[in-house]
Design an enzyme around this catalytic site. Structure first.
Site, PDB file in Angstrom:
ATOM      1  N   HIS B 326      26.748  70.980 -66.775  1.00  0.00           N
ATOM      2  CA  HIS B 326      27.816  71.046 -65.828  1.00  0.00           C
ATOM      3  C   HIS B 326      27.098  70.887 -64.423  1.00  0.00           C
ATOM      4  CE1 HIS B 326      30.700  71.931 -68.998  1.00  0.00           C
ATOM      5  NE2 HIS B 326      31.410  71.131 -68.248  1.00  0.00           N
ATOM      6  N   GLY B 327      25.986  71.450 -64.221  1.00  0.00           N
ATOM      7  CA  GLY B 327      25.531  71.286 -62.946  1.00  0.00           C
ATOM      8  C   GLY B 327      24.332  72.230 -62.779  1.00  0.00           C
TER       9      GLY B 327
END
Lengths: 312, 480
Positions: B326-327
């Protein structure tokens, strides 16, 4: 495919009808409403102000100069055109719009400060302009800021998207379900609040102070405007309103900004009143922040200012 | 180009018209239209992004061709290795490079050595994580001989860049989507109309639910230090609906658009907030990513074979990798790790496949037990979302500690306009609940209502989208 296209066309047609009706109701409702800032814009566009004295400026005007006191002391009809969050360019546009529907004032009190010669890039409180995109003077100025795009000017209702409370206010006004009351009197509303500590924190963060932006084109626009008003016979007085003494040295180039005001007013032979050293500027009690007087300060300031104008 | 932009509303009818004007036998021409449209759609953000998607497509097309011809195991492995390295290399460079530099510097400072590392000035290309995973799965499937390599370069390039699902999924498998590019397509009225309904519902979720919840969540999280526990809890709940409305809304729009062009994408969300335990939640949330990790990471690692300990290890790995996907922030890793921990009790008791059906089948209301299970699952999911939303793990810790202090029992306060958001949120939950057995809440299916009622409902939904739109927010998952 034909069935699909027919149904889609029918759906879009019905929705467009509802959409345009909704837009019409919102727009018309807001244009006659006293809801928030629309009250003043509607008053201006209605052409029923026609004041003898116009007060110009930013929030330093609409928060600090009370037309009721001016009316009583100068026996005239005054109106405050101050516009929150904007520098000289938008202030002049508001005045230009005012003149579209109202007569030329006899006198103008222009409240200025060290921030006036800047021009912001974005639109502050942009929704206040949404109902008046038919006014080319306004839209021309609005287009010089970031905020509204092509689609907002050219697609019905787009300018209201994301502002559901405004849309509902317009709708309820149109349908006669609610009658809003203006929260300003002749464009003025003071703030009954004591000193906020934000500046003290800011000062600690920036002990070296801050530089006020001065844009040459804004200075030029201001000078040309004053010249024009003078030619038209409007008696202008430029007023540097009080700012708290502890703040004055925070603006590094304050003196040079002041010299610009002095230079322009001297050149055009216009009165310039500077409240920097006035006793109001010495006391925190009169302010709610370093550049805005509270109700108590605004009352004294308007009284003092009116007396000075009266004596000149 | 955003789905919720004026440009897209001009782009879509144009592409739709050109696509269906081409006779159904001209499959190649139809795919060329889709390919060009997808490149315009993607290049609208920044034309430089196109070079990445082109690179990824060229690499995987060529490697898959070689894989198709190669029988030598070692050489096949090498080709797969090259594909994975290049695809993940791009992803790591654009998405995680600065994160690794910063983490390296932090690790040094931990040992008393200060470093001032030079960070790279990199623009993160939107949707890179999505199309990278899509192309990776293609090459892996070709390697596993589950799929014949595509001989048609246009079909393959159109598959990689298919605009409805390009930037935020669902992450499609080549086995499902690629063959659809090779089939002749005739216009299907029912699919197109239902696709439009799904798009409408997606926009409602995004613009009315997600964007309005975002306004409340942002107000609360941006001022978390001055908020009581009750408000922070409300903030977590609002963020839960923001991210659900945002992401599942995007998926609905993507699936609906694909149906209009004659494609069927896989379902990405299945009413996850009606789940009765965390395992069920993960079977219903971001299904295309969960199944991707299951098929390409969990199972190759051994899955549940080889004992409980290995199963636990593999579960933790996929949750942590999924969080990191996701990041580039430790908060996402913590979020993944926390979800794995929440999964743990179910795994240990072999209860992770207990709730496979939808709750309260053929009933209007759930039982008290199910209701409590749904609520408790939702609450723990919200707690995990706090890590996802917070800027740092420390911030998340402060927020959670404030939620569990006595200020939790103060009355939350809302601004006037926020009551509209809450009103529509309640309506939304009711509609979703009543339609939980469908693919999406507005799916017509065997609707018992007269046509005029359905039309009124669509018109009202569209009007609500226009009037009650929140402040326009970017789709959250574009950043991933």
């Amino acid at each position: 495919m034909r069935k699909f296209l027919l149904k889609i066309s029918l759906f879009i047609s019905i929705f467009s009808g509802i959409y345009l009706l909704f837009f019409y109701l919102v727009q018309e409702g807001i244009r006659k409403s006293d809801y928030q800032d629309f009250a003043q814009w509607n008053e201006i566009y209605s052409g029923q102000i026609n004041s003898d004295v116009i007060i110009m400026g930013s929030s330093r005007a609409w928060r600090q100069v009370d037309p009721q006191i001016i009316d009583e002391k100068l026996d005239c009809n005054s109106y405050n055109l101050g516009i929150d969050g904007y520098h000289i360019p938008m202030q002049l546009t508001k005045y230009e719009i005012y003149l579209e529907s109202n007569r030329l004032p006899e006198r103008m009190i222009y409240i200025v400060d060290h921030f006036s010669f800047d021009k912001r890039e974005d639109l502050f409180n942009k929704i206040q302009f949404a109902p008046y995109f038919n006014d080319t003077i306004l839209t021309k100025r609005l287009k010089s800021y970031e905020g509204y795009k092509w689609q907002h000017y050219n697609t019905p209702y787009f300018q209201y998207s994301g502002s559901k409370e405004v849309a509902l206010a317009g709708l309820t006004e149109s349908l006669g379900l609610k009658d809003f009351k203006s929260n300003k009197f002749k464009g003025f509303r003071s703030k009954d609040q004591s000193w906020e500590n934000d500046f003290d924190v800011e000062r600690e963060l920036n002990p070296e102070g801050k530089r006020a932006k001065v844009k040459a084109e804004v200075v030029n626009e201001f000078q040309l405007f004053l010249e024009e008003q003078k030619k038209l016979g409007v008696e202008v007085v430029v007023v540097y309103s009080p700012d708290y003494i502890g703040f004055q040295d925070y603006i590094i180039n304050r003196d040079s900004v002041m010299q610009i005001y002095e230079g322009i007013t001297q050149k055009l032979d216009i009165d310039f009143i500077d409240f920097s050293t006035h006793y109001l500027s010495q006391e925190k009690d009169y302010f709610y922040n370093p550049t805005h007087l509270n109700s108590k300060g605004a009352e004294i300031f308007t009284n003092e200012l009116t007396s000075m104008i009266e004596s000149e | 180009m955003y789905f919720n932009s004026l440009e897209f509303f001009l782009f879509l009818p144009l592409v739709f018209a050109i696509y269906w004007l081409i006779p159904k036998k001209n499959v190649l021409e139809k795919n060329v239209v889709l390919l060009l449209a997808s490149y315009v759609f993607y290049g609208w953000w920044d034309w430089r992004f196109l070079s990445l998607i082109l690179f990824s497509s060229i690499v995987d097309y060529n490697l898959s061709q070689r894989l198709g011809k190669q029988n030598d195991k070692k050489k096949r492995k090498f080709l797969l290795f090259v594909s994975i390295t290049l695809n993940l290399g791009l992803l790591v460079f654009f998405k995680y490079c600065n994160f690794f530099i910063d983490s390296f510097a932090e690790a040094f400072s931990f040992f008393g050595q200060s470093m001032d590392p030079a960070r790279l000035d990199i623009v993160l290309p939107v949707g890179i994580s999505f199309y990278t995973f899509q192309t990776l799965s293609y090459t892996i499937d070709v390697y596993r001989k589950k799929l014949e390599p595509s001989r048609n370069i246009i079909s393959f390039f159109a598959f990689v860049s298919f605009f409805p699902q390009l930037v935020a999924g669902p992450i499609e498998r080549a086995t499902n989507l690629l063959p659809q590019f090779k089939k002749e397509k005739s216009f299907n009225y029912v699919e197109s109309v239902d696709g439009l309904r799904q798009i409408l519902w997606g926009f409602f979720k995004k613009i009315v639910i997600a964007d309005n919840c975002a306004q409340i969540a942002n107000r609360i999280f941006d001022n978390y230090d001055s908020m009581p526990g009750s408000m922070l809890f409300v903030g977590a709940v609002m963020f839960a609906f923001q991210i659900y409305g945002d992401f599942s809304g995007y998926s609905d729009i993507a699936i609906g658009l694909s149906r209009m062009f004659g494609f069927n994408l896989k379902k990405n969300f299945a009413f996850p907030y009606f789940s009765r335990d965390i395992a069920e939640f993960w079977r219903r949330w971001h299904i295309s990513l969960s199944t991707w990790f299951r098929d390409y990471l969990y199972i190759p690692l051994g899955g549940s074979k080889g004992g409980k300990l290995r199963q636990l290890r593999n579960t933790f790995i996929i949750f942590i990798v999924s969080g990191f996907w996701h990041g580039p922030n430790w908060t996402f890793v913590a979020w993944g790790g926390l979800n794995a921990l929440l999964f743990l009790p179910l795994l240990l008791r072999d209860k992770n496949r207990k709730n496979l059906d939808m709750v309260a089948q053929k009933k209007l209301f759930p039982s008290v037990g199910d209701m409590l299970r749904i609520l408790s699952t939702f609450i723990i999911v919200c707690f995990a979302w706090i890590f996802f939303r917070a800027e740092t793990i420390a911030d998340a810790g402060i927020i959670i500690s404030k939620i569990i202090d006595p200020s939790f029992f103060t009355l939350p306060s809302f601004e006037f306009t926020e009551f509209f958001s809450l009103f529509f949120l309640i309506i939304f939950i009711m509609i979703e609940w009543l339609n939980r057995h469908k693919n999406f809440a507005l799916e017509l299916g065997d609707s018992p209502y007269p046509r005029w009622f359905n039309w009124s409902a669509y018109l009202a939904t569209l009007l609500v989208i226009v009037v009650f739109a929140g402040d326009l927010q970017e789709f959250i998952y574009f950043q991933f």
